[in-house]
Design a protein around this motif. Structure first.
Motif: not given
Length: 403
Positions: A214-221
């Motif tokens: 999965t993507a890192t960072g909260e925007a693309a959680f």
């Protein structure tokens, strides 16, 4: 691999959805000479190219779908790769007297995250701690995951690490929910896997367990950037909790796609979908273990006999998603070169020129995919990465390679 039964040729199938999540099944239906009626609210939906008849109708508009179905002599209806229409398909099949792997009651249970949580709790299936709310609770420790109980694809989903952001996250989830409620769940830390399986007569057949990158960072959680097979983790426990979840939910026939987190306290079920996965999971299953999951799902939807073959592992395989730079798409370069590389089974861009790409926040923001095979998982990933590097998105506002 499932062949093309003579009985299925020229049968009429209604497919709810024609977007990226339905591409694989629609193509599989075309290869089986089915007469395909596909619907989608997007007139430019990429799956329409595999349909014999197209309708610009939302896959969640049950009254309109019912009128469309009444005008067709259908042999089956299916909702691949998307949750809410799974229940619509089951109800429609029941009204029309068609065979279907799910009863309307079971299908309705599977498409509600809240009802799933309640049923899994009743049966003691490991899952995150959760609570349904309309306001931010003041007695739960962050980090927390907040989501609508009846949406998918990261719509209304927020990872909350700071308590002052919890109320806003709850409001976002409530606003996206059909029932004006939010699920607040503990964040279970650990690697994610997906268990792709098919049930026949109450027997759960695990087919492929993939690592979900999965993507890192909260925007693309929560947004998957790759599905990789075989998993590099011990997945026996994940298979068992996925089996337990399917049994608890009453799923006796048809495909299931179960997301499991391998947490410090053991595997926990994040959610189960009673359908083929929407991230080219069925095509990955075929490439990885030689089982045609799309073919099995089609046969089940048409009421044909289904025999699940034993998986035959083939080395390594992965689906690697493409992410475009923000801006309005002008052209895509390098696709032919990518497809010509050794080990590249398939690759596709979902959108046509004129589409406006926004920053990656949901699964629907992904721009395309590459499916690759190799002698190992790392070899497959390397080949997919090389192909992705060749595919260039030219936009009006930015010019960059796929990351």
């Amino acid at each position: 691999m499932v062949g093309i039964p003579a009985a299925s040729r020229d049968k009429r199938l209604l497919v709810l959805g024609a977007g990226p999540a339905q591409l694989g099944l629609l193509r599989a239906a075309r290869e089986r000479s089915l007469f395909v009626i596909a619907l989608d609210r997007d007139p430019a939906a990429p799956g329409f190219e595999f349909a014999d008849r197209r309708a610009v109708v939302s896959s969640e508009d049950e009254p309109a779908i019912g009128m469309l179905a009444a005008a067709e002599e259908l042999d089956g209806v299916i909702a691949p790769g998307i949750d809410w229409p799974v229940a619509i398909a089951a109800r429609l099949a029941a009204r029309l007297g068609l065979s279907h792997p799910l009863s309307p009651e079971t299908a309705a249970l599977t498409v509600s995250k809240l009802r799933q949580r309640e049923r899994l709790a009743e049966h003691g299936v490991p899952q995150p701690e959760w609570r349904v709310v309309t306001e931010a609770p003041d007695d739960l420790a962050v980090p927390l995951v907040v989501k609508p109980p009846d949406r998918q694809g990261q719509k209304g989903l927020t990872l909350v690490r700071e308590r002052e952001h919890l109320q806003g996250a709850v409001e976002t989830a409530v606003g996206a929910s059909r029932t004006s409620a939010a699920l607040v769940e503990e964040l279970v830390e650990g690697p994610e896997v997906t268990v792709n399986a098919f049930s026949t007569g109450g027997h759960f057949h695990p087919l492929a367990v993939n690592d979900r990158v999965t993507a890192t960072g909260e925007a693309a959680f929560g947004v998957a950037l790759a599905h990789v097979w075989p998993s590099e983790h011990d997945v026996e426990g994940a298979v068992e909790v996925a089996r337990a979840a399917a049994m608890a939910l009453g799923i006796e026939d048809g495909p299931t796609y179960t997301q499991v987190v391998l947490g410090p306290e053991g595997p926990k079920v994040m959610e189960l979908a009673a359908r083929v996965g929407g991230g080219h999971d069925a095509e990955l299953c075929l490439a990885a273990v030689g089982v045609d999951l799309n073919g099995l799902a089609l046969a089940a939807a048409l009421g044909e006999p289904v025999e699940v073959p034993n998986p035959k592992p083939k080395g390594g395989a992965c689906v690697r998603f493409l992410v475009a730079p923000t801006g309005t798409l002008e052209s895509v370069e390098g696709m032919d070169e990518a497809l010509a590389l050794e080990g590249i089974v398939d690759a596709r861009v979902y959108r046509r020129p004129g589409w406006a790409f926004t920053p990656l926040r949901r699964g629907a923001d992904r721009a395309g995919f590459v499916l690759a095979t190799g002698s190992s998982r790392d070899d497959a990933l390397s080949k997919a990465d090389r192909a992705a590097e060749l595919i260039r998105f030219e936009t009006a506002d930015a010019e960059a390679l796929v990351p």
